[in-house]
Design an enzyme around this catalytic site. Sequence first.
Site: not given
Ligand code: BG6
Length: 513
Positions: A264, A172
């Site tokens: 997400h 991404k």
């Molecule tokens: C990423 C984003 O896709 O996901 C980030 O670009 C974010 O900004 C991260 O901090 C969060 O992922 P996780 O797995 O730490 O919840």
Amino acid sequence: MSALDSLENPLREGMRLEQSPAPCTVVIFGASGDLAKRKLVPGLYNLARDHRLPGGFSLVGYSRSEMSHEAYRNSMRDSVAKFSATGAPEDSLWDGFAAGMFYCTGGYDDPAGYQKLSEQLDQLDAERGTGGNRVFYLSTPPSLFNTIMDNIGKSGLSKGKNGGWCRVIVEKPFGHDLETAVALNSEVNRIFDEDQVYRIDHYRAKETVQNLVVMRFANGIFEPIWNRNFIDHVQITAAEAVGVEGRGGYYENAGALRDMLQNHLLQLLALVAMEPPTSLDANAIRDENIKAVKAIRAIPPDRVNEHAIRAQYTRGWMNGVEVPGYRQEPGVNPESTTETYAAVKLYIDNWRWAGVPFYMRSGKRMMKRASEIAIQFRSVPHGLFPSSAADLIEPNLLVIRVQPDEGITLKLAAKVPGLGMHPRSVNMDFRYGSSFGVRSSDAYERLLLDCMLGDATLFTRRDMVETGWQLMMPILDYWANAKGKDLHFYEAGSWGPEAAESLMLEGRAWRQL
Ligand code: BG6
């Protein structure tokens, strides 16, 4: 062997040995970038540590800087020590893993670099038995995706060699809006067939997110109540305590809606809302996901404010330490209108979900790190208990904690012990860590392994990416035209802007986690 590795936990008895991928080479473009250091190489090392990699497995890091194989191995060893959940590598394990690790210097737009890579891959096939099977991981800034894919195509690397397979993993962000996502997809599909393409959304691969499918479809009790008759609303939250962590340059052009919600959180919504798939086949599940997302009602361009709120964090306190506001972060425009928090209310227009609001929110510098899916059930239809007692009973709530403290909590009413008839809400808790006693795999471990196995279930299909953008476009367009007039602010360390409450209806409120 640590206690966590032991198989003594009775809940793990009878688990079958998992499948192993065929020998292959993984090529990481952007070999010494942040993602490679923090997630990819530690993830591959942990797979090796858990004996999940095939014999002869090889890794080639491709990047512009000049570096020897040995220097690359040493730098990756430091990264594993720093970022792997399993800590510093053990010598014997590392030596075996590092023996299959190589480096290739080359420009991303330089055909000679790809020629060199191609020769190196042939040599690995011959010496390590990798059978012409290749995974190309695009872990560079997205501005390089087209150039790299074009060169992979031109150098003849987009097909496996000698009967082997070739797959590409695209990181991404997948596009910046609908138009750029469609253009990128067309370019990807010009070089690769769709079944060779693995688009990453690491949220889908989180242990608790996969457990959602098990919880919904391996238990008979939830499905009958998983609909508008019993569920009042759904809240999906991804709260982060961190700020933009030196990624101001990237984040300025992204913002919370693009960075977290469009991808997400929408994936989580799809898994909550989908109809039961007929099998666990990748396309059977993804077909149900896309059906649910396609049923989401489009947000009318003139009513965006009723459906979406954006905000930015200002200076505040986190765990007793004062932290700067977003506009004071390095790489951020001091007058930036980029949102670090976004909340959206959506409706799914189908029989199961008619009238049930789905709320999604995500923010940086919120009070704590906590991601969860909360299914709020309706109140009982008839209040049997006196109103003084009824105040102490909350409607049933099912919370799937995605992270941290992965698990599930069901809120129930129970009788307070004693002679009276006093009900109270209590929690029934399942905790991953203590119940199974095993380390949860990192999402990237799972995704790398699945790609090597040719299982695309947890990867995002082209139609999902484009539908996600389509849904978000009215909000993005409205915000772009509003030029910050609608931007709210929240103090770092809080639960976000008060304005977000305006999305809630009829006595509902955002949960404070
Ligand atoms: C990423 C984003 O896709 O996901 C980030 O670009 C974010 O900004 C991260 O901090 C969060 O992922 P996780 O797995 O730490 O919840």
